[in-house]
Write an enzyme that holds these catalytic residues in place. Structure first.
Site, PDB file in Angstrom:
ATOM      1  N   ASP A 181      -5.224   1.905  10.619  1.00 17.02           N
ATOM      2  CA  ASP A 181      -6.638   1.620  10.810  1.00 17.02           C
ATOM      3  C   ASP A 181      -6.823   1.142  12.257  1.00 17.02           C
ATOM      4  O   ASP A 181      -6.924   1.953  13.171  1.00 17.02           O
ATOM      5  CB  ASP A 181      -7.019   0.572   9.760  1.00 17.02           C
ATOM      6  CG  ASP A 181      -8.504   0.278   9.696  1.00 17.02           C
ATOM      7  OD1 ASP A 181      -9.288   1.111  10.143  1.00 17.02           O
ATOM      8  OD2 ASP A 181      -8.880  -0.791   9.192  1.00 17.02           O
ATOM      9  N   ASP A 218      -5.665  -0.579  -1.882  1.00 17.56           N
ATOM     10  CA  ASP A 218      -6.397  -1.510  -2.747  1.00 17.56           C
ATOM     11  C   ASP A 218      -7.718  -1.973  -2.140  1.00 17.56           C
ATOM     12  O   ASP A 218      -7.947  -1.869  -0.930  1.00 17.56           O
ATOM     13  CB  ASP A 218      -5.550  -2.758  -2.985  1.00 17.56           C
ATOM     14  CG  ASP A 218      -5.462  -3.636  -1.726  1.00 17.56           C
ATOM     15  OD1 ASP A 218      -5.023  -3.115  -0.673  1.00 17.56           O
ATOM     16  OD2 ASP A 218      -5.859  -4.819  -1.786  1.00 17.56           O
ATOM     17  N   GLY A 231       0.771  -1.246   0.000  1.00 18.00           N
ATOM     18  CA  GLY A 231       0.000   0.000   0.000  1.00 18.00           C
ATOM     19  C   GLY A 231       0.797   1.288   0.000  1.00 18.00           C
ATOM     20  O   GLY A 231       0.386   2.281  -0.596  1.00 18.00           O
ATOM     21  N   GLY A 289      -4.482  -0.228  13.867  1.00 24.93           N
ATOM     22  CA  GLY A 289      -3.161  -0.023  14.453  1.00 24.93           C
ATOM     23  C   GLY A 289      -2.412  -1.326  14.668  1.00 24.93           C
ATOM     24  O   GLY A 289      -1.253  -1.331  15.086  1.00 24.93           O
ATOM     25  N   ASN A 290      -3.075  -2.423  14.366  1.00 28.69           N
ATOM     26  CA  ASN A 290      -2.481  -3.741  14.605  1.00 28.69           C
ATOM     27  C   ASN A 290      -1.168  -3.964  13.831  1.00 28.69           C
ATOM     28  O   ASN A 290      -0.165  -4.394  14.412  1.00 28.69           O
ATOM     29  CB  ASN A 290      -3.502  -4.823  14.238  1.00 28.69           C
ATOM     30  CG  ASN A 290      -3.021  -6.209  14.584  1.00 28.69           C
ATOM     31  OD1 ASN A 290      -2.695  -6.478  15.721  1.00 28.69           O
ATOM     32  ND2 ASN A 290      -2.958  -7.086  13.590  1.00 28.69           N
ATOM     33  N   THR A 291      -1.178  -3.646  12.563  1.00 26.08           N
ATOM     34  CA  THR A 291       0.020  -3.847  11.730  1.00 26.08           C
ATOM     35  C   THR A 291       1.215  -3.106  12.314  1.00 26.08           C
ATOM     36  O   THR A 291       2.286  -3.688  12.515  1.00 26.08           O
ATOM     37  CB  THR A 291      -0.232  -3.317  10.290  1.00 26.08           C
ATOM     38  OG1 THR A 291      -1.419  -3.919   9.789  1.00 26.08           O
ATOM     39  CG2 THR A 291       0.938  -3.627   9.372  1.00 26.08           C
TER      40      THR A 291
HETATM   41  P1  IMP Z   1      -4.377  -1.990  10.634  1.00 26.50           P
HETATM   42  O1  IMP Z   1      -3.420  -3.093  10.970  1.00 26.50           O
HETATM   43  O2  IMP Z   1      -5.788  -2.330  11.002  1.00 26.50           O
HETATM   44  O3  IMP Z   1      -3.968  -0.642  11.145  1.00 26.50           O
HETATM   45  O4  IMP Z   1      -4.479  -1.940   9.078  1.00 26.50           O
HETATM   46  C1  IMP Z   1      -3.515  -1.455   8.324  1.00 26.50           C
HETATM   47  C2  IMP Z   1      -3.602  -1.985   6.916  1.00 26.50           C
HETATM   48  O5  IMP Z   1      -4.941  -2.315   6.522  1.00 26.50           O
HETATM   49  C3  IMP Z   1      -3.168  -0.908   5.976  1.00 26.50           C
HETATM   50  O6  IMP Z   1      -1.784  -0.928   5.791  1.00 26.50           O
HETATM   51  C4  IMP Z   1      -3.956  -1.214   4.724  1.00 26.50           C
HETATM   52  O7  IMP Z   1      -3.239  -2.113   3.929  1.00 26.50           O
HETATM   53  C5  IMP Z   1      -5.223  -1.872   5.214  1.00 26.50           C
HETATM   54  N1  IMP Z   1      -6.358  -0.942   5.231  1.00 26.50           N
HETATM   55  C6  IMP Z   1      -6.965  -0.394   6.295  1.00 26.50           C
HETATM   56  N2  IMP Z   1      -7.975   0.407   5.949  1.00 26.50           N
HETATM   57  C7  IMP Z   1      -8.017   0.402   4.606  1.00 26.50           C
HETATM   58  C8  IMP Z   1      -8.842   1.078   3.624  1.00 26.50           C
HETATM   59  O8  IMP Z   1      -9.754   1.880   3.917  1.00 26.50           O
HETATM   60  N3  IMP Z   1      -8.554   0.807   2.337  1.00 26.50           N
HETATM   61  C9  IMP Z   1      -7.577  -0.057   1.954  1.00 26.50           C
HETATM   62  N4  IMP Z   1      -6.770  -0.684   2.825  1.00 26.50           N
HETATM   63  C10 IMP Z   1      -6.988  -0.458   4.134  1.00 26.50           C
HETATM   64 MG    MG Z   2      -0.654  -1.360   4.156  1.00 26.62          MG
END
Ligand code: IMP
Ligand code: MG
Length: 178
Positions: free
Chosen positions: A104, A161, A45, A106-108
């Protein structure tokens, strides 16, 4: 798959993105003055954001990639992280700037930052993210450089994506017909 502009509602247009990048790049250039920075781009991304941002930063820098995924083909976070390609060894001991497309839940970033701290003894560890969705955040992440806070909508484009498509849109938009 409909790639026509009528299938998307523009949330952040190209000019807004580029203006914000110039602003963030100036801050990074200022904050790391006299230092070298390692841009750790989180694939897939962040690739477009990273390539625009690094060209606007006036510092000696390196770039490397880590590929993780926490999303399947759905619009929900799976809560898991899979390393599709590992953190490169040459980040060790450097000023690391983790470059993300969106925070999003924050887990990643939580998982990634913990690993960087414990195994790669960074000289400095900072985060830049183009987007942040506060409403969905579970793990508070210190985002040192942030592009835009957005509402809880699933967005695509400018690297982001849906089921691996739409990364090549030049703007961040909302998909009308998922
Ligand atoms: P987290 O681990 O929930 O913070 O998610 C992070 C990852 O989820 C990001 O690096 C994105 O790849 C994916 N992601 C979260 N929200 C969206 C969105 O609205 N559109 C596309 N990808 C998303
Ligand atoms: Mg990403």
């Amino acid at each position: 798959m409909d790639m026509s502009d009528s299938n998307f509602e523009v949330m952040i247009d190209e000019d807004q993105i580029q203006e914000k990048i110039a602003e963030i790049a100036q801050k990074i250039t200022h904050d790391f003055k006299g230092e070298e920075v390692y841009f750790l781009c989180v694939l897939k991304g962040a690739m477009i954001f990273c390539s625009d941002l690094m060209r606007a930063v006036k510092l000696p820098l390196e770039v490397g990639f880590v590929s993780v995924s926490s999303y399947g083909n759905e619009t929900h976070s799976s809560g898991q992280i899979i390393y599709k390609s590992p953190i490169p060894d040459d980040v060790k001991g450097k000023n690391i700037l983790v470059v993300e497309d969106i925070v999003d839940t924050g887990n990643t970033l939580k998982v990634l930052l913990e690993k960087l701290k414990s195994d790669y003894s960074p000289k400095a560890l900072k985060v830049v993210s183009l987007l942040f969705k506060p409403s969905r955040n579970i793990h508070p992440i210190d985002i040192h450089y942030l592009g835009f806070k957005i509402e809880d909508k699933f967005v695509v484009g400018y690297g982001l994506d849906y089921a691996q498509k739409y990364r090549n849109l030049p703007y961040v938009g909302i998909l009308k017909n998922i």
